[in-house]
Design an enzyme around this catalytic site. Sequence first.
Site, PDB file in Angstrom:
ATOM      1  CD  GLU A 141       1.682   8.923  32.816  1.00 49.36           C
ATOM      2  OE1 GLU A 141       1.998   8.112  33.714  1.00 49.36           O
ATOM      3  OE2 GLU A 141       2.514   9.646  32.224  1.00 49.36           O
ATOM      4  CG  HIS A 175       8.181   9.403  23.338  1.00 46.47           C
ATOM      5  ND1 HIS A 175       9.058   8.448  23.782  1.00 46.47           N
ATOM      6  CD2 HIS A 175       7.886  10.165  24.421  1.00 46.47           C
ATOM      7  CE1 HIS A 175       9.308   8.634  25.070  1.00 46.47           C
ATOM      8  NE2 HIS A 175       8.597   9.660  25.487  1.00 46.47           N
TER       9      HIS A 175
END
Length: 809
Positions: free
Chosen positions: A415, A484
Amino acid sequence: MNDVADRPKSRQRTRSAVETTSAAELFDLYAKMQLLRRFELAAQVHFKKGELPGFIHLYVGQEAVAVGVCAHLGTSDWITSTHRGHGHALAKGTDPRILMAELFGKATGCCGGRGGSMHLYDPGHGVYGTNGIVAAGIPHAVGAALSARARGTSDIGVAFFGDGATSHGAFHESLSFAAAQRAPSIFVCENNLYATATPLASITANADIASRAAAYGIPGIAVDGNDVLAVRAAAGEAIARARVGEGPTLIEAKTYRFVGHHEGEPIVGTYRTKEELEAWQARCPILTFRECLLRDIGPDAVAELNAIDARVDAIIRDALDYARTSPLPDPESILDHCWSDPVNPPLPMPPSAPAVQTQGWLDAVRDGIAEEMRRDPYILYLGEGTGERGGSFAHTKGLWQEFGPGRMIDTPICELGFTGAAIGASATGARTIADLMFGDFIFETGCQLPLQASKLRYMSGGRMAAPVIIRAGVGAIKSAGPHHSGMYHSMWGHLPGLVVALPSNPADAKGLIKTALRNENPVLFLEPKALFASKGPVPTGEHFVSFGQARIARPGSAITVVAAGRMVPMALEAAELVAREGIECEIIDLRTIAPLDLDTVMASVAKTHRLLIVDEGYPSFGVGAEIAAAVNELAFDELDGPVARLHTDPIPHPFSPTLEQLMLPTPAKIVDAVRASLRGEAHPPRRAFSLGCAAPANGTVAPPPQAATIEQAPAHAGADASPTLASGEVFLGMPHGDLTVSEGQLVRWFKAVGDNLAIGDVVAEIETDKAIVEVEALDAGRLIRILVNAGDTIKMGDPLAIIATADAR
């Protein structure tokens, strides 16, 4: 350190290079190195005099690296640099006058005095910028390379960095990504033996940096960084490879700085010895090159070299005069160049009665992206599994097939690397979407959002900007757990220079993504995962939603309810319920967190005189606190009661569905908060305790108000929504699967009533937004009843049929 034994070989190579290089080229290399050296020595003197603000890191001793590499670069090639980057900017062509003026903090500096020594930007000469964060510029060079390839040019991206950066994740992620993409990029490590003040050999088991290239499948070259011709030769080969599509190269230039890490640090006596410094000074890249030219060109070189020295001295005097006499920045300009002006791009006027279609969230956003990619052939999309696979949520389904792998780029799990590359590409002509899948993963990007993308326009004095789009699914859904489920919009909304969008419906999601792909600011595009399965009317064709323009989702007169994202449909559901009691809520959908449309909020409060803020984020220091404070400052006299707030409780998201439901806002809690507010009651949200904040007397958190009871709709629209099971009977249900799939359409039955079933038999087929799902028997027995017909829409977990188990017979 370059071994003494290597010196004869280096001299032999240099002599060979001298013989094959024109005198004009040789003198030009010498002049550029002298320019770098004398500029730095002048900056050093005037820093010591107190004329330069801040602090500086000088390039004295490493001049051969920048000059040797940049000798092969054109104006449109891009370089990224380090905190020790004056030399790189000068070697690439930046005017010494505007560079010196920037060091003096003057308005005529290359960044208008906003950047200073460690933040030098000069897009006219391909200088993406020096950088105050170690390794942060490396992924930007990869992005510039991908941008050049997307635009069909032969330009390249070159990243300069120190040996200390090779321990950083940005280095490893960038090399991995660039290698996989065969990006036209060059990685130049200036190994001066020390990471700040730490010897390289003491912090790594492999101090041979060039050898690390093998791990990424690219060439690695070690070169004498004090030999400008050796550097030029190595860089020439690497750059030629990159320009013809053969991918990146790692160059390790072994060199040494003759100054401290920063000015004011002792040069020797702490981590370096006087003997070591003197040994390297004897190999000064400028003095040894001058000696080489005098020896190999002959007496004619003396006059030319002396003339070069005189010209360089004149350039430095002129730069100093220019910097000293230039004006300071205008105080009235302090707010300039944070966001684009205006924030919203010029957008087409919508038709008076646009055609609409019912469309799902993911389809609407995907259509918006596809429309913009067709319009702008340079838009790129980076993400993990977002290419041929179509994304974890099927949110890029079909884009790879239409636009190909050159634009829909599948990335490694890196990322930081690919977000930094997206920023670099966006700043250099190829607007890019970086898909981070979950909002929690934005933290994996490190400094790239808060210190790079959001600040680029301001610290470059408006000369550069990164209109990158960071796309991520956010918020709680189906017990996804602590890693998440995050909803961090308030945190990112705190950053000047960053747009934060949080849509609540498919139409706005499409309109905001299209606006993002035409604006000139970095945009954090946050999509509530719980709304991915939602459907609604979406205008066909061109449809845009302006940043900072809230909408009245439901007009009302009793109380203003402000929300964003998933909280908007919850607030609308609650408003329908309290309307039965004669309470008309005005629901405001913010659409964007930054910019924040306070005008619409204030106008509504002036009408209703009461305010409830419903936010999925945490209460402390967040959107609710900001709006409450703004109303207190701007519309206090309009209030007939305290501002009410309803937030997610300040704890990590628990896995248990029972606990997760307790921590989150719900329609029932909104109903209760509306009623309490109209009674004039204040129910502060739960806060995390901190020093100086008294807890309740019993040491516990005060319980939230009792939530109202709301009648629930049937689980699904099948023929028998709530069948009763007899002993020995079990349901065959729609299987649980993807986090964001909540319903599907039954396509066909493969078994009929009366058929015997074994565990694993395929009984039916359901089509969701993502895929065709086979429904398998999880119990052995006989199919005795079918509850849902082909063509019916059913929700995740709903019963499809009843099985009489084998054990019961």
